[in-house]
Design a protein around this motif. Structure first.
Motif, PDB file in Angstrom:
ATOM      1  N   UNK A  11     -33.788  99.733  66.641  1.00 20.17           N
ATOM      2  CA  UNK A  11     -32.364  99.447  66.858  1.00 20.17           C
ATOM      3  C   UNK A  11     -31.573 100.749  67.037  1.00 20.17           C
ATOM      4  N   UNK A  12     -31.896 101.758  66.229  1.00 15.90           N
ATOM      5  CA  UNK A  12     -31.229 103.054  66.336  1.00 15.90           C
ATOM      6  C   UNK A  12     -31.428 103.682  67.703  1.00 15.90           C
ATOM      7  N   UNK A  13     -32.639 103.564  68.244  1.00 15.08           N
ATOM      8  CA  UNK A  13     -32.944 104.100  69.583  1.00 15.08           C
ATOM      9  C   UNK A  13     -32.160 103.349  70.653  1.00 15.08           C
ATOM     10  N   UNK A  14     -32.140 102.014  70.539  1.00 14.31           N
ATOM     11  CA  UNK A  14     -31.439 101.200  71.544  1.00 14.31           C
ATOM     12  C   UNK A  14     -29.941 101.506  71.546  1.00 14.31           C
ATOM     13  N   UNK A  47     -27.951 105.868  68.243  1.00 11.74           N
ATOM     14  CA  UNK A  47     -27.287 106.366  67.040  1.00 11.74           C
ATOM     15  C   UNK A  47     -27.981 107.650  66.600  1.00 11.74           C
ATOM     16  N   UNK A  48     -27.223 108.580  66.044  1.00 14.84           N
ATOM     17  CA  UNK A  48     -27.784 109.815  65.502  1.00 14.84           C
ATOM     18  C   UNK A  48     -29.005 109.499  64.631  1.00 14.84           C
ATOM     19  N   UNK A  49     -30.084 110.264  64.813  1.00 16.89           N
ATOM     20  CA  UNK A  49     -31.365 109.978  64.153  1.00 16.89           C
ATOM     21  C   UNK A  49     -31.245 109.930  62.636  1.00 16.89           C
ATOM     22  N   UNK A  50     -30.537 110.897  62.059  1.00 21.93           N
ATOM     23  CA  UNK A  50     -30.403 110.947  60.601  1.00 21.93           C
ATOM     24  C   UNK A  50     -29.585 109.768  60.069  1.00 21.93           C
ATOM     25  N   UNK A  51     -28.478 109.458  60.753  1.00 20.16           N
ATOM     26  CA  UNK A  51     -27.638 108.332  60.328  1.00 20.16           C
ATOM     27  C   UNK A  51     -28.423 107.026  60.398  1.00 20.16           C
ATOM     28  N   UNK A  93     -31.251 102.607  57.629  1.00 16.31           N
ATOM     29  CA  UNK A  93     -32.498 101.829  57.525  1.00 16.31           C
ATOM     30  C   UNK A  93     -33.080 101.905  56.121  1.00 16.31           C
ATOM     31  N   UNK A  94     -33.111 103.117  55.560  1.00 19.96           N
ATOM     32  CA  UNK A  94     -33.642 103.306  54.200  1.00 19.96           C
ATOM     33  C   UNK A  94     -32.761 102.595  53.180  1.00 19.96           C
ATOM     34  N   UNK A  95     -31.440 102.700  53.357  1.00 18.07           N
ATOM     35  CA  UNK A  95     -30.519 102.028  52.442  1.00 18.07           C
ATOM     36  C   UNK A  95     -30.673 100.518  52.471  1.00 18.07           C
ATOM     37  N   UNK A 118     -16.903 105.562  59.858  1.00 18.37           N
ATOM     38  CA  UNK A 118     -18.141 104.796  60.060  1.00 18.37           C
ATOM     39  C   UNK A 118     -18.411 104.535  61.537  1.00 18.37           C
ATOM     40  N   UNK A 119     -17.471 103.914  62.223  1.00 17.83           N
ATOM     41  CA  UNK A 119     -17.684 103.612  63.636  1.00 17.83           C
ATOM     42  C   UNK A 119     -18.390 102.278  63.844  1.00 17.83           C
ATOM     43  N   UNK A 120     -18.402 101.814  65.101  1.00 23.40           N
ATOM     44  CA  UNK A 120     -18.915 100.478  65.413  1.00 23.40           C
ATOM     45  C   UNK A 120     -20.448 100.417  65.419  1.00 23.40           C
ATOM     46  N   UNK A 121     -21.103 101.392  66.034  1.00 22.21           N
ATOM     47  CA  UNK A 121     -22.565 101.330  66.208  1.00 22.21           C
ATOM     48  C   UNK A 121     -23.340 101.322  64.882  1.00 22.21           C
ATOM     49  N   UNK A 122     -23.001 102.187  63.907  1.00 22.31           N
ATOM     50  CA  UNK A 122     -23.707 102.110  62.623  1.00 22.31           C
ATOM     51  C   UNK A 122     -23.522 100.767  61.919  1.00 22.31           C
ATOM     52  N   UNK A 123     -22.288 100.222  61.992  1.00 18.09           N
ATOM     53  CA  UNK A 123     -22.040  98.900  61.404  1.00 18.09           C
ATOM     54  C   UNK A 123     -22.902  97.847  62.095  1.00 18.09           C
ATOM     55  N   UNK A 124     -22.984  97.922  63.432  1.00 15.45           N
ATOM     56  CA  UNK A 124     -23.791  96.973  64.193  1.00 15.45           C
ATOM     57  C   UNK A 124     -25.267  97.082  63.802  1.00 15.45           C
ATOM     58  N   UNK A 125     -25.766  98.302  63.662  1.00  9.46           N
ATOM     59  CA  UNK A 125     -27.152  98.480  63.225  1.00  9.46           C
ATOM     60  C   UNK A 125     -27.357  97.859  61.844  1.00  9.46           C
ATOM     61  N   UNK A 126     -26.412  98.118  60.940  1.00  5.96           N
ATOM     62  CA  UNK A 126     -26.507  97.564  59.585  1.00  5.96           C
ATOM     63  C   UNK A 126     -26.525  96.047  59.589  1.00  5.96           C
ATOM     64  N   UNK A 127     -25.668  95.442  60.424  1.00  5.43           N
ATOM     65  CA  UNK A 127     -25.603  93.973  60.502  1.00  5.43           C
ATOM     66  C   UNK A 127     -26.907  93.407  61.064  1.00  5.43           C
ATOM     67  N   UNK A 128     -27.437  94.019  62.116  1.00 10.94           N
ATOM     68  CA  UNK A 128     -28.693  93.552  62.726  1.00 10.94           C
ATOM     69  C   UNK A 128     -29.835  93.611  61.708  1.00 10.94           C
ATOM     70  N   UNK A 129     -29.944  94.739  61.013  1.00 13.87           N
ATOM     71  CA  UNK A 129     -31.004  94.883  60.005  1.00 13.87           C
ATOM     72  C   UNK A 129     -30.812  93.891  58.866  1.00 13.87           C
TER      73      UNK A 129
END
Length: 323
Positions: free
Chosen positions: A111-114, A117-121, A126-128, A297-308
């Motif tokens: 999801x991060x690649x798609x 999103x910054x690799x570390x973020x 994902x770990x969280x 935070x921004x939209x993309x990290x929130x979207x990644x969090x919701x998908x996961x």
């Protein structure tokens, strides 16, 4: 608005101490949350409301205070459990834990690649999500040499989603007629942060709380191997790995409560204090969600969090419900 801020910052003498109105109100809210009158979800809502109105007068200390208060409260909850129940709960959640952790980490990478999103973020989110929210992010971030801004975005994402989960999960659990043990297992796997897991489970019932706490802390032990793997992936062998020692104290508390009569007698009082401590923790977490944190935070990290979150919550509840 400026006039209101001036009034909040005006100092008053209370018990020989000069403190501002803002500080006094904040302390009174903490005392209110430490009572039995405030539920964990409402404490979180009250914290968020405080952040949006009077603000957090001790924001620079918030992360450290919540970190230690959470750990102390979790250890205290161990005095309400016994060894046999804990072993059974840990065994029930073990396979779920293994498959869900590596499943979420794999999905998080994709999801991060798609989403670019910054690799570390992306990795911290994902770990969280996979292990135990803010605690996992705090443990892994120095290993991958994450910058403060990256850590803030990951923590903000996790805390926003946990705020929603704390309110949403008990409602869904009742709608699906999940038993307390089923709900506790679902909470431990599908809600990211330990504080929100305990808050949601304690609202559902004592059996749910015991199951959720034990499985979540068993899950938290995976911080150690995941941190080692992270150091290899990000090639940061010199970084230190933070071992969650409080989990060992939680186990000691369970053993003392099971085999030492004195601790068994006072166990109820210690658990009650720990639940109050967890409620205060949730208030402080909510109060720490300032406009600055939310804006970063921004939209993309929130979207990644919701998908996961969906990828872990929906299959887990279906497996628990139908098996």
């Amino acid at each position: 608005m400026e006039k209101n801020n001036h009034l909040l910052e005006k100092k008053r003498n209370f018990f020989g101490k000069n403190i501002t109105v803002r500080q006094l109100l904040f302390i009174l809210l903490i005392l209110l949350c430490s009572s039995t009158y405030i539920s964990p979800p409402f404490a979180l809502f009250l914290g968020i409301l405080t952040a949006r109105t009077i603000g957090h007068p001790y924001l620079q200390f918030n992360h450290k205070i919540t970190h230690y208060l959470l750990q102390i409260s979790v250890v205290g909850l161990g005095f309400g459990m016994n060894v046999h129940t804990a072993l059974q709960a840990g065994k029930s959640g073990f396979l779920f834990t293994v498959f869900s952790i590596f499943g979420v980490l794999t999905a998080g990478y994709i999801v991060g690649k798609i989403l670019k999103i910054n690799k570390e973020i992306s990795f911290l989110i994902s770990v969280g999500t996979a292990i135990c929210g803010g605690s996992a992010i705090a443990a892994v971030s120095p290993v991958i040499n994450a910058k403060e801004k990256q850590i803030s975005v990951a923590l903000g994402t996790i805390f926003i989603l946990n705020s929603i989960a704390l309110l949403l999960f008990p409602v869904i659990g009742h709608m699906l007629h999940l038993s307390q043990s089923q709900f506790g297992l679902w909470c431990a796997i599908a809600i990211q942060d330990t504080s929100s897991v305990v808050g949601a489970a304690s609202k559902y019932g004592n059996e749910a709380l015991q199951m959720a706490t034990t499985v979540k802390l068993t899950r938290a032990l995976w911080i150690i191997p995941i941190a080692f793997i992270s150091s290899v992936i990000f090639k940061s062998k010199e970084s230190k790995i933070k071992i969650p020692y409080f989990i060992g104290l939680f186990v000691v508390a369970i053993i003392l409560n099971t085999y030492v009569p004195f601790f068994h007698k006072i166990g109820g009082s210690l658990v009650s204090l720990s639940k109050n401590g967890m409620t205060v923790t949730l208030f402080l977490i909510g109060a720490g969600l300032s406009r600055t944190v939310l804006a970063s935070v921004g939209f993309k990290p929130i979207l990644q969090g919701i998908i996961l979150w969906i990828l872990i919550a929906v299959p887990t509840v279906l497996i628990i419900f139908y098996l």
